[in-house]
Design a protein around this motif. Structure first.
Motif, PDB file in Angstrom:
ATOM      1  N   GLN A   1      42.958  39.269  34.483  1.00  0.00           N
ATOM      2  CA  GLN A   1      42.348  39.594  35.817  1.00  0.00           C
ATOM      3  C   GLN A   1      41.447  41.353  34.815  1.00  0.00           C
ATOM      4  OE1 GLN A   1      46.662  42.080  36.556  1.00  0.00           O
ATOM      5  NE2 GLN A   1      47.361  40.508  35.186  1.00  0.00           N
ATOM      6  N   ASN A   2      40.556  41.182  36.009  1.00  0.00           N
ATOM      7  CA  ASN A   2      39.780  42.185  35.831  1.00  0.00           C
ATOM      8  C   ASN A   2      40.463  43.493  35.590  1.00  0.00           C
ATOM      9  OD1 ASN A   2      36.740  41.301  36.289  1.00  0.00           O
ATOM     10  ND2 ASN A   2      37.005  41.001  38.098  1.00  0.00           N
TER      11      ASN A   2
ATOM     12  N   GLU B   1      34.455  46.214  31.925  1.00  0.00           N
ATOM     13  CA  GLU B   1      33.282  45.969  33.022  1.00  0.00           C
ATOM     14  C   GLU B   1      34.011  44.852  33.997  1.00  0.00           C
ATOM     15  OE1 GLU B   1      28.631  44.067  32.685  1.00  0.00           O
ATOM     16  OE2 GLU B   1      29.525  44.942  30.996  1.00  0.00           O
ATOM     17  N   GLU B   2      33.772  44.844  35.791  1.00  0.00           N
ATOM     18  CA  GLU B   2      34.239  43.660  36.238  1.00  0.00           C
ATOM     19  C   GLU B   2      33.570  42.353  35.944  1.00  0.00           C
ATOM     20  OE1 GLU B   2      34.832  42.457  40.965  1.00  0.00           O
ATOM     21  OE2 GLU B   2      34.190  45.146  40.161  1.00  0.00           O
ATOM     22  N   ILE B   3      34.127  41.090  35.498  1.00  0.00           N
ATOM     23  CA  ILE B   3      33.804  40.071  35.365  1.00  0.00           C
ATOM     24  C   ILE B   3      34.243  39.118  37.391  1.00  0.00           C
ATOM     25  CG2 ILE B   3      33.882  38.157  34.303  1.00  0.00           C
ATOM     26  CD1 ILE B   3      34.901  39.291  32.397  1.00  0.00           C
ATOM     27  N   ASP B   4      33.040  38.587  37.548  1.00  0.00           N
ATOM     28  CA  ASP B   4      33.089  37.929  39.138  1.00  0.00           C
ATOM     29  C   ASP B   4      32.983  36.299  38.737  1.00  0.00           C
ATOM     30  OD1 ASP B   4      32.430  40.087  40.577  1.00  0.00           O
ATOM     31  OD2 ASP B   4      30.541  39.738  40.524  1.00  0.00           O
ATOM     32  N   LEU B   5      34.117  35.534  39.276  1.00  0.00           N
ATOM     33  CA  LEU B   5      34.151  34.662  39.438  1.00  0.00           C
ATOM     34  C   LEU B   5      32.383  33.638  38.900  1.00  0.00           C
ATOM     35  CD1 LEU B   5      37.291  34.109  41.804  1.00  0.00           C
ATOM     36  CD2 LEU B   5      37.036  33.421  39.562  1.00  0.00           C
ATOM     37  N   ASP B   6      32.379  32.358  38.736  1.00  0.00           N
ATOM     38  CA  ASP B   6      31.429  31.443  37.741  1.00  0.00           C
ATOM     39  C   ASP B   6      30.276  32.511  37.630  1.00  0.00           C
ATOM     40  OD1 ASP B   6      32.231  29.786  39.866  1.00  0.00           O
ATOM     41  OD2 ASP B   6      31.870  30.645  41.099  1.00  0.00           O
ATOM     42  N   GLU B   7      31.010  33.724  36.835  1.00  0.00           N
ATOM     43  CA  GLU B   7      30.202  34.470  36.100  1.00  0.00           C
ATOM     44  C   GLU B   7      29.712  33.937  34.871  1.00  0.00           C
ATOM     45  OE1 GLU B   7      29.216  38.919  34.186  1.00  0.00           O
ATOM     46  OE2 GLU B   7      30.222  38.505  35.972  1.00  0.00           O
TER      47      GLU B   7
ATOM     48  N   ARG C   1      40.687  40.127  31.123  1.00  0.00           N
ATOM     49  CA  ARG C   1      39.167  38.747  31.862  1.00  0.00           C
ATOM     50  C   ARG C   1      38.832  38.509  30.496  1.00  0.00           C
ATOM     51  NH1 ARG C   1      37.474  37.332  37.520  1.00  0.00           N
ATOM     52  NH2 ARG C   1      39.845  36.486  37.798  1.00  0.00           N
TER      53      ARG C   1
END
Length: 269
Positions: A27-28, A33-39, A212
């Motif tokens: 999870q974020n 720091e937020e980790i986005d999908l496909d990052e 995440r």
């Protein structure tokens, strides 16, 4: 006593319903720091290089254009066992065909005798064995040395606890979780302890499977001889994940019966 039933129902709701946030991987989490999908997530800056230790099992192969040369360095039947997958199943093949590093850090090879390789990386150990064999032969005899799979132990809230083997030279923590039967619903996924072996001792590390950011952690990849331990939630005292609902249901049923019995007795007085 009439107020007891809503209280019991509230207790049931709080204990029987486990939030998805407590069982969802990667999870974020707030504060990170937020980790986005496909990052793209780079691996940890710490370079992974396993150092051989006493009691490890290594697989050592010799190759040459002249097969008669290589036969001199193999135990009888070891090549046949490799090709046939014998020796108690594929998961144990390296135990039977590999070379065990003894307590002093040496392996004993046919013709070459005892060679100390503990404290070296795979590449360094391979070069040391290659240098030893070059003393005996001018012809080209090539050495391949690798760890005989990644052995780890899973304890605690796993569906398949015990010692496991991954026949790869690199494996993630999720590879290990999949082989160990994943964690059940009552595991504290935010407190997975890794007991890792180092030269001369051990260290205990703690990771959060919810986070995440784990993908960029130095503990994302497991190492040979790791011990994974998952703590249970406090609610575990009521039973395991299969009988938790029935256990708490029994408590509610008994409580409801007591309320009904008290109400009937009160009415008759």
């Amino acid at each position: 006593m009439r107020n007891l039933l809503p209280i019991l129902i509230l207790v049931w709701s709080l204990t029987a319903c486990i939030s998805n946030k407590r069982i969802t991987y990667l999870q974020n989490l707030p504060g990170n720091e937020e980790i986005d999908l496909d990052e793209f997530i780079p691996f940890a800056e710490v370079e992974y290089e396993y150092i051989l230790q006493p009691f490890d099992v290594v697989d050592i192969d010799f190759a040459s254009s002249d097969e008669e040369l290589t036969k001199a360095f193999e135990f009888q039947g070891s090549r046949m066992m490799r090709q046939g997958g014998g020796g108690g199943g594929a998961s144990d093949i390296f135990y039977f065909t590999g070379y065990s590093i003894d307590k002093q850090g040496f392996v004993e090879l046919p013709k070459l005798g005892r060679i100390e390789i503990a404290g070296l990386s795979e590449k360094e150990a391979q070069k040391k064995v290659q240098d030893a064999i070059n003393v005996y032969f001018k012809e080209d005899v090539f050495v391949k040395l690798r760890i005989g799979g990644i052995r780890f132990t899973a304890l605690g809230e796993f569906n398949n606890s015990g010692t496991q083997i991954i026949l790869k030279n690199r494996a993630t923590i999720f590879d290990a979780l999949a082989i160990a039967g994943e964690s059940n619903i009552l595991a504290m996924r935010n407190k997975l302890f890794i007991i890792r072996q180092y030269d001369g001792g051990s260290k205990i590390h703690q990771i959060n499977l919810h986070d995440r950011a784990l993908l960029g952690s130095p503990y994302y990849f497991i190492q040979p001889n790791d011990i994974l331990y998952l703590e249970p939630m406090k609610i575990r005292q009521f039973g395991n994940a299969d009988n938790l609902s029935s256990s708490l249901g029994l408590i509610i049923s008994i409580g409801s019966s007591l309320i009904l019995l008290t109400a009937l007795l009160t009415r008759n007085l």
